[in-house]
Design an enzyme around this catalytic site. Sequence first.
Site, mmCIF file in Angstrom:
data_model
loop_
_atom_site.group_PDB
_atom_site.id
_atom_site.type_symbol
_atom_site.label_atom_id
_atom_site.label_comp_id
_atom_site.label_asym_id
_atom_site.label_seq_id
_atom_site.Cartn_x
_atom_site.Cartn_y
_atom_site.Cartn_z
ATOM 1 N N ASN A 108 38.811 29.251 27.317
ATOM 2 C CA ASN A 108 38.700 28.863 28.728
ATOM 3 C C ASN A 108 38.338 30.080 29.562
ATOM 4 O OD1 ASN A 108 39.001 27.123 31.052
ATOM 5 N ND2 ASN A 108 40.899 28.203 31.485
ATOM 6 N N THR A 109 37.658 29.853 30.665
ATOM 7 C CA THR A 109 37.383 30.935 31.598
ATOM 8 C C THR A 109 38.043 30.575 32.926
ATOM 9 O OG1 THR A 109 35.678 32.200 32.727
ATOM 10 C CG2 THR A 109 35.116 29.935 32.205
ATOM 11 N N HIS A 110 38.722 31.573 33.513
ATOM 12 C CA HIS A 110 39.496 31.323 34.739
ATOM 13 C C HIS A 110 39.113 32.378 35.781
ATOM 14 C CE1 HIS A 110 42.864 29.971 37.170
ATOM 15 N NE2 HIS A 110 43.204 31.230 37.335
ATOM 16 N N ASP A 142 46.242 27.482 25.191
ATOM 17 C CA ASP A 142 47.425 27.056 24.431
ATOM 18 C C ASP A 142 48.033 25.864 25.184
ATOM 19 O OD1 ASP A 142 49.709 29.724 25.568
ATOM 20 O OD2 ASP A 142 48.746 28.055 26.631
ATOM 21 N N ASP A 146 46.543 27.845 31.646
ATOM 22 C CA ASP A 146 45.972 29.205 31.790
ATOM 23 C C ASP A 146 46.914 30.275 31.249
ATOM 24 O OD1 ASP A 146 44.742 28.140 35.013
ATOM 25 O OD2 ASP A 146 43.746 28.076 33.049
#
Length: 208
Positions: A108-110, A142, A146
């Site tokens: 994921n990218t946050h 997971d 985030d």
Amino acid sequence: ARVVVLVSGSGTNLQALLDAIGDDPEGYGARIVAVGADRYGTVGIERAERAGLPTFVCKLGEYANRDAWDAALTTAVAEYRPDLVVSAGFMKIVGKGFLAEFGGRVVNTHPALLPSFPGAHGVRDALAYGVKVTGCTVHFVDDGVDTGPIIAQGVVEVTEEETTEGEAALHERIKEVERKLLVEAVGRLARDGYRIEGRKVHLGHVGE
Ligand code: GRF
């Protein structure tokens, strides 16, 4: 590596991956095999269609409940046999079923420096907090929000005018860093392999 990308919006992170792969998936180490969204009418899906990629939409409202939606998303993604799933602006939290199937392979990218400012408003929350630097984080997903092991981070200074201009300008500047960070991270995971040990991600040939 076979990569499925999940989007919810403009898909500029997806576009950055497509541009980086270009006509040399071997060189990059990965090819995008499908793109999915949680809603209809996203520019991200349009970008995928323009690139001639298979696409799918799993809209929560079309399922009896969240578990049914999660199962449908899992099935839709599994059809493409991904080695990696990249959530690039995908605004849904994947469930237990999805993680049972793809756990350890979902990136994921946050748009904030986790663990600070998790959740759907990372840019706004960082700005409201009065940070002097923020940035973006690429991490494994997971069962938290985030909270997974961090793969890479990039720092973005918050300028005076942004404090007034607000979130959009800052988010755009973060996205410039984020797109490069994601392209670099996905390429390395795909080419070099990785091992996750607790909260640590070890890049490099697995098993060495
Ligand atoms: C990215 O900044 C992502 O981190 C956040 O929303 C943005 C999506 O941008 N969740 P795009 O759809 O890839 O252009």
